[in-house]
Design an enzyme around this catalytic site. Structure first.
Site, mmCIF file in Angstrom:
data_model
loop_
_atom_site.group_PDB
_atom_site.id
_atom_site.type_symbol
_atom_site.label_atom_id
_atom_site.label_comp_id
_atom_site.label_asym_id
_atom_site.label_seq_id
_atom_site.Cartn_x
_atom_site.Cartn_y
_atom_site.Cartn_z
ATOM 1 N N ALA A 35 0.836 -1.207 0.000
ATOM 2 C CA ALA A 35 0.000 0.000 0.000
ATOM 3 C C ALA A 35 0.866 1.250 0.000
ATOM 4 O O ALA A 35 0.569 2.243 -0.667
ATOM 5 C CB ALA A 35 -0.929 -0.007 1.213
ATOM 6 N N GLU A 36 1.967 1.192 0.756
ATOM 7 C CA GLU A 36 2.870 2.329 0.844
ATOM 8 C C GLU A 36 3.566 2.544 -0.504
ATOM 9 O O GLU A 36 3.724 3.664 -0.973
ATOM 10 C CB GLU A 36 3.902 2.040 1.952
ATOM 11 C CG GLU A 36 4.890 3.151 2.220
ATOM 12 C CD GLU A 36 4.240 4.459 2.643
ATOM 13 O OE1 GLU A 36 3.041 4.441 3.033
ATOM 14 O OE2 GLU A 36 4.916 5.502 2.551
ATOM 15 N N SER A 83 28.282 -17.194 -28.762
ATOM 16 C CA SER A 83 27.745 -18.246 -27.903
ATOM 17 C C SER A 83 28.918 -19.008 -27.298
ATOM 18 O O SER A 83 30.079 -18.718 -27.582
ATOM 19 C CB SER A 83 26.829 -19.164 -28.691
ATOM 20 O OG SER A 83 27.553 -19.753 -29.731
ATOM 21 N N ILE A 84 28.619 -19.975 -26.443
ATOM 22 C CA ILE A 84 29.705 -20.744 -25.843
ATOM 23 C C ILE A 84 29.611 -22.193 -26.274
ATOM 24 O O ILE A 84 28.528 -22.699 -26.536
ATOM 25 C CB ILE A 84 29.710 -20.737 -24.290
ATOM 26 C CG1 ILE A 84 28.381 -20.250 -23.733
ATOM 27 C CG2 ILE A 84 30.856 -19.949 -23.760
ATOM 28 C CD1 ILE A 84 28.393 -20.229 -22.228
ATOM 29 N N GLU A 120 29.333 -20.745 -12.924
ATOM 30 C CA GLU A 120 27.997 -20.202 -12.677
ATOM 31 C C GLU A 120 26.940 -21.058 -13.355
ATOM 32 O O GLU A 120 27.255 -22.079 -13.978
ATOM 33 C CB GLU A 120 27.918 -18.738 -13.125
ATOM 34 C CG GLU A 120 28.369 -18.483 -14.546
ATOM 35 C CD GLU A 120 28.716 -17.003 -14.781
ATOM 36 O OE1 GLU A 120 28.245 -16.462 -15.792
ATOM 37 O OE2 GLU A 120 29.453 -16.427 -13.960
ATOM 38 N N LYS A 122 23.873 -22.012 -16.024
ATOM 39 C CA LYS A 122 23.470 -21.706 -17.392
ATOM 40 C C LYS A 122 21.963 -21.511 -17.365
ATOM 41 O O LYS A 122 21.195 -22.479 -17.282
ATOM 42 C CB LYS A 122 23.870 -22.828 -18.348
ATOM 43 C CG LYS A 122 23.632 -22.456 -19.813
ATOM 44 C CD LYS A 122 24.323 -23.442 -20.734
ATOM 45 C CE LYS A 122 24.346 -22.998 -22.188
ATOM 46 N NZ LYS A 122 23.076 -22.615 -22.749
ATOM 47 N N ARG A 143 19.753 -11.486 -28.965
ATOM 48 C CA ARG A 143 21.013 -11.888 -29.577
ATOM 49 C C ARG A 143 20.911 -11.986 -31.098
ATOM 50 O O ARG A 143 21.828 -11.624 -31.816
ATOM 51 C CB ARG A 143 21.420 -13.245 -29.008
ATOM 52 C CG ARG A 143 22.801 -13.667 -29.374
ATOM 53 C CD ARG A 143 23.220 -14.817 -28.482
ATOM 54 N NE ARG A 143 22.963 -16.078 -29.138
ATOM 55 C CZ ARG A 143 23.894 -16.764 -29.797
ATOM 56 N NH1 ARG A 143 25.112 -16.291 -29.874
ATOM 57 N NH2 ARG A 143 23.604 -17.886 -30.367
ATOM 58 N N GLU A 180 20.484 -12.956 -19.142
ATOM 59 C CA GLU A 180 19.381 -13.798 -19.577
ATOM 60 C C GLU A 180 18.083 -13.341 -18.917
ATOM 61 O O GLU A 180 18.038 -13.162 -17.699
ATOM 62 C CB GLU A 180 19.704 -15.246 -19.161
ATOM 63 C CG GLU A 180 18.944 -16.280 -19.901
ATOM 64 C CD GLU A 180 19.704 -16.809 -21.126
ATOM 65 O OE1 GLU A 180 20.715 -16.196 -21.554
ATOM 66 O OE2 GLU A 180 19.265 -17.836 -21.659
ATOM 67 N N CYS A 419 -18.160 -41.656 -10.881
ATOM 68 C CA CYS A 419 -16.843 -41.643 -10.248
ATOM 69 C C CYS A 419 -16.211 -43.039 -10.257
ATOM 70 O O CYS A 419 -16.844 -43.998 -9.834
ATOM 71 C CB CYS A 419 -17.005 -41.139 -8.817
ATOM 72 S SG CYS A 419 -15.511 -41.252 -7.825
HETATM 73 S S1 IVH Z 1 28.374 -16.475 -21.188
HETATM 74 C C1 IVH Z 1 30.859 -15.224 -24.942
HETATM 75 N N1 IVH Z 1 27.056 -17.261 -19.085
HETATM 76 O O1 IVH Z 1 23.922 -19.595 -23.039
HETATM 77 C C2 IVH Z 1 30.119 -15.983 -23.898
HETATM 78 N N2 IVH Z 1 26.002 -17.524 -21.189
HETATM 79 O O2 IVH Z 1 25.870 -19.979 -25.830
HETATM 80 C C3 IVH Z 1 28.822 -15.370 -23.576
HETATM 81 N N3 IVH Z 1 23.715 -18.437 -21.039
HETATM 82 O O3 IVH Z 1 22.612 -17.894 -25.407
HETATM 83 C C4 IVH Z 1 27.881 -16.225 -22.845
HETATM 84 N N4 IVH Z 1 23.647 -18.632 -18.864
HETATM 85 O O4 IVH Z 1 22.340 -16.574 -23.296
HETATM 86 C C5 IVH Z 1 27.027 -17.150 -20.414
HETATM 87 N N5 IVH Z 1 26.008 -17.849 -17.095
HETATM 88 C C6 IVH Z 1 25.989 -17.745 -18.427
HETATM 89 C C7 IVH Z 1 24.860 -18.126 -19.189
HETATM 90 C C8 IVH Z 1 24.917 -18.009 -20.581
HETATM 91 C C9 IVH Z 1 22.961 -18.799 -19.977
HETATM 92 C C10 IVH Z 1 23.247 -18.556 -22.443
HETATM 93 C C11 IVH Z 1 23.502 -17.354 -23.287
HETATM 94 C C12 IVH Z 1 23.765 -17.905 -24.655
HETATM 95 C C13 IVH Z 1 24.165 -19.291 -24.380
HETATM 96 C C14 IVH Z 1 25.648 -19.447 -24.616
#
Ligand code: IVH
Length: 691
Positions: A35-36, A83-84, A120, A122, A143, A180, A419
């Site tokens: 409410a605040e 991408s990775i 970390e 994904k 992207r 993300e 039933c």
């Molecule tokens: S690093 C150059 N870290 O996974 C590296 N990507 O192919 C940049 N994703 O579509 C990506 N969690 O959106 C990174 N902790 C994380 C991630 C992450 C999810 C996704 C990203 C991309 C795909 C990597």
């Protein structure tokens, strides 16, 4: 206010509102009551309405405000979004191989110390680039193909976890934050439950929910979706010296108010990565959102630069995927499960499939509306999803793979007119999603719940009859209906687990004591759907005797205070089932009794069954007082005028309701007219209340 004061106030309000947004949406630790918050927000809106020149794009009032677009404009990324490399092996060897590659590229020998990594999660959502110029969010893009994405700024602005302005004294000239957008599981479930209830389309899974909300044209739709965001890297940067490591970079972003996931570690060498992998894999189901794996990154940014890229993937990072949480399988059959409230939940029997780490053979289909919407048929190939502790679910049908000739559409009511547990009629009330068993007290699926309710403190008040005991009594076939409780003996109870002779005797005494009750408690104890304690009391007062309640017609039921069509239907249905009447008869035969009275029903008052609408200000009676008098005379007060309205009571400044009454020819009374009507009631001596 002088204009400088106004500006100061606007700035202060914006800061404060964004601070609360951050606390609520990012830290998950609300700082003030809703409410605040609303009050602050409205104050800001009011000032901005009076001073449109002060409205800025980073004002929290501007999160939703954009108009639907025709297409999403294209955006060329200043720094490509790469991408990775993703590896699906879940073995420890994956982390060792990555570490070995990194060490080799860096020219390290066995004698050199371990490489420091940041590990970390994904996240499973949609990758987004947020561009802040001088601290203000100016653009958000997907992207796309990595070079060119789509401008989704309007939709991203609706995500409250994303700051519209960075929290920094002297923000960088340009800071692109990459991360993300995703949907938490509880937000997804809550959103879908709400949609399902309203008969609206549901989201297939959190990932599609997030991606679909961002990659569409109308920001109003995005605003309704509960989205979250985590940053995991940077794009273009100007006027800022990032820290030395990746993990410190994320810390710096967090300090600027950008959401960063806390579930991350820094560690030395492959062993640390393996430990993180195993820890997260074990806790995957307990995380509040879906992930599809873990990501390992070389922590030092200078080493990252040194390692560089191969084709379009960095050498300094790798993702390790977990087993998929969605799989294809076929529907072998559709069955129903009768729940404790009598709802028949359709369940798909599936060809066994390994999904989300377990073998799944059943998946919920929720209700008939969901079956219709997804058009699930026996024999279909379907996508099954199992994520977290949530029950596996059929998310969609692969219609191209439907067998030929096509199997028929599936209807719960046609397949189970009665039933499967107790043979009582099954029905679907208007406006309800669930198909329900009307068996109530005799349906085994509902029996335990019904017995616990019957014995409850506010019902028959049988002390000592808890759920463990009820389970045993029902499972051993000692008790089927509440009436059977009154036939229990010491010998029968003696055979139960953890039941000493003393407690058996106490229980029998409590059952005996419960026989002397009140009509209101007894009606409540029956567990009639939609009849709570208050309604039970009203019914007892109104009818005075159980037989009169059992014999009541719909109109008579509607004359009871607060009883509407849904409650009336529930009562009629309950007493229309012969087995419910049988239980009532046995209870009475066992000695359950209560003082009966005349009730009020013959003297329900001159307004019995009548609906009145109040409008305007009456000269002496307050609205509540008028309502009370009308209800005491058996009438109901409704909020709007329709053909079914019997009287409109109009006072000063009556508005549209009076006009509507005139149009429909509904009789109109003033206060004096109402009082005269109520008076005639008393004169006729119909008010038995006083006797
Ligand atoms: S690093 C150059 N870290 O996974 C590296 N990507 O192919 C940049 N994703 O579509 C990506 N969690 O959106 C990174 N902790 C994380 C991630 C992450 C999810 C996704 C990203 C991309 C795909 C990597």
């Amino acid at each position: 206010m002088a204009s400088t004061d106004v500006l100061a106030r606007v700035t202060a309000l914006r800061r404060e509102i964004e601070r609360h947004n951050h606390a609520y949406y990012v830290l998950d630790a609300p700082t003030i009551p809703d409410a605040e918050y609303d009050r602050l927000f409205r104050e800001l809106q009011a000032i901005e309405a009076g001073h449109p020149e002060l409205v800025t794009p980073d004002s929290p009032t501007q999160r939703v405000g954009g108009k639907p677009l025709d297409t999403l404009p294209k955006v060329r990324h200043a720094v490509p979004m790469l991408s990775i490399r993703t590896e699906t092996d879940t073995e420890a060897s994956g982390a060792r191989a990555f570490d070995a590659r990194v060490r080799k590229e860096l020219g390290l020998s066995d004698a050199d110390p371990a490489v420091e990594y940041a590990a970390e999660l994904k996240f499973d959502g949609l990758a987004i680039n947020l561009r802040y110029e001088n601290g203000v969010l100016v653009q958000a893009a997907t992207r796309g193909d990595g070079e060119t994405g789509e401008d989704v700024t309007q939709n991203i602005r609706t995500v409250k976890a994303i700051p519209l302005r960075l929290n920094a004294e002297s923000p960088p000239a340009v800071l692109e934050v990459r991360g993300e957008v995703f949907m938490r599981r509880d937000d997804f479930e809550r959103y879908n439950a709400k949609q399902r209830e309203a008969g609206k389309p549901t989201l297939v899974n959190p990932r599609n929910g997030a991606a679909g909300s961002i990659r569409q044209l109308d920001p109003a739709i995005a605003a309704q979706r509960p989205l979250s965001f985590f940053a995991y890297g940077l794009g273009e940067v100007q006027g800022w010296n990032p820290p030395i490591t990746h993990s410190e970079t994320l810390d710096a972003l967090a300090a600027m108010g950008v959401p960063v996931c806390a579930e991350r570690v820094i560690g030395q060498g492959a062993a640390a990565l393996i430990a993180f992998h195993d820890d997260i894999a074990a806790r995957r189901d307990q995380l509040p959102f879906d992930i599809d794996g873990v990501v390992y990154k070389v922590n030092r940014l200078d080493l990252q630069r040194e390692l560089g890229f191969v084709t379009r993937e960095p050498r300094w990072a790798v993702a390790h995927k977990f087993p998929a949480q969605e799989q294809l399988t076929t529907v072998l059959g559709i069955e129903v499960q009768v729940g404790r409230t009598g709802a028949l939940t359709p369940v798909a029997r599936l060809a066994p499939v390994f999904v989300g780490g377990v073998t799944v053979t059943n998946a919920t289909l929720h209700n008939q509306d969901e079956i219709d919407r997804k058009d699930v048929r026996v024999g279909d190939t379907v996508i099954v999803r199992r994520a977290g502790d949530v029950i596996p679910e059929v998310v969609a049908v692969v219609t191209e793979r439907r067998p030929q000739p096509e199997p028929p559409r599936f209807s719960i009511l046609q397949t189970w007119p009665v039933c499967p547990e107790c043979g009582s009629h099954v029905m679907r009330l208007e406006g309800e999603a669930a198909v329900r068993c009307t068996g109530g007290l005799v349906c085994p699926a509902q029996r335990k719940q019904a017995l616990l309710h019957f014995a409850g403190r506010r019902a028959m008040d049988i002390e000592g009859l808890g759920d463990k005991l009820v389970d045993q009594l029902v499972d051993r076939g000692l008790v089927r209906t509440p009436a059977d409780l009154y036939g229990l003996t010491l010998e029968a109870l003696a055979g139960l687990e953890r039941m000493a002779e003393k407690s058996a005797a106490n229980l029998l005494a409590a059952i005996e004591t419960s026989k002397a009750t009140t009509l209101a408690r007894f009606i409540f104890a029956l567990g009639i759907r939609n009849v709570g304690e208050t309604t039970a009391r009203d019914l007892a007062k109104h009818f005075g005797s159980l037989d009169r309640l059992i014999d009541a017609t719909e109109a008579e039921l509607l004359a009871v205070r607060d009883v509407g069509p849904i409650v009336a239907q529930s009562i009629l249905q309950f007493f229309a089932e012969p087995h419910n009447l049988e239980v009532v008869k046995k209870l009475r035969a066992a000695g359950v009794r209560w003082p009966e009275s005349e009730g009020l029903q013959q003297s329900a008052g001159i307004l019995a069954g009548k609906t009145l609408v109040l409008t305007g200000t009456l000269p002496t009676l307050t609205r509540d007082a008028a309502k009370e008098k009308i209800e005491a005379a058996g009438g109901k007060v409704a909020g709007s005028v329709s053909k079914k309205t019997d009287y409109v009571v109009a006072g000063a400044e009556a508005g549209s309701k009076l006009v509507k009454a005139q149009e429909l020819g509904v009789p109109i009374l003033d206060e004096a007219g109402l009082l005269a009507l109520l008076e005639s009631d008393n004169e006729n001596g119909q008010h038995a209340l006083e006797f």
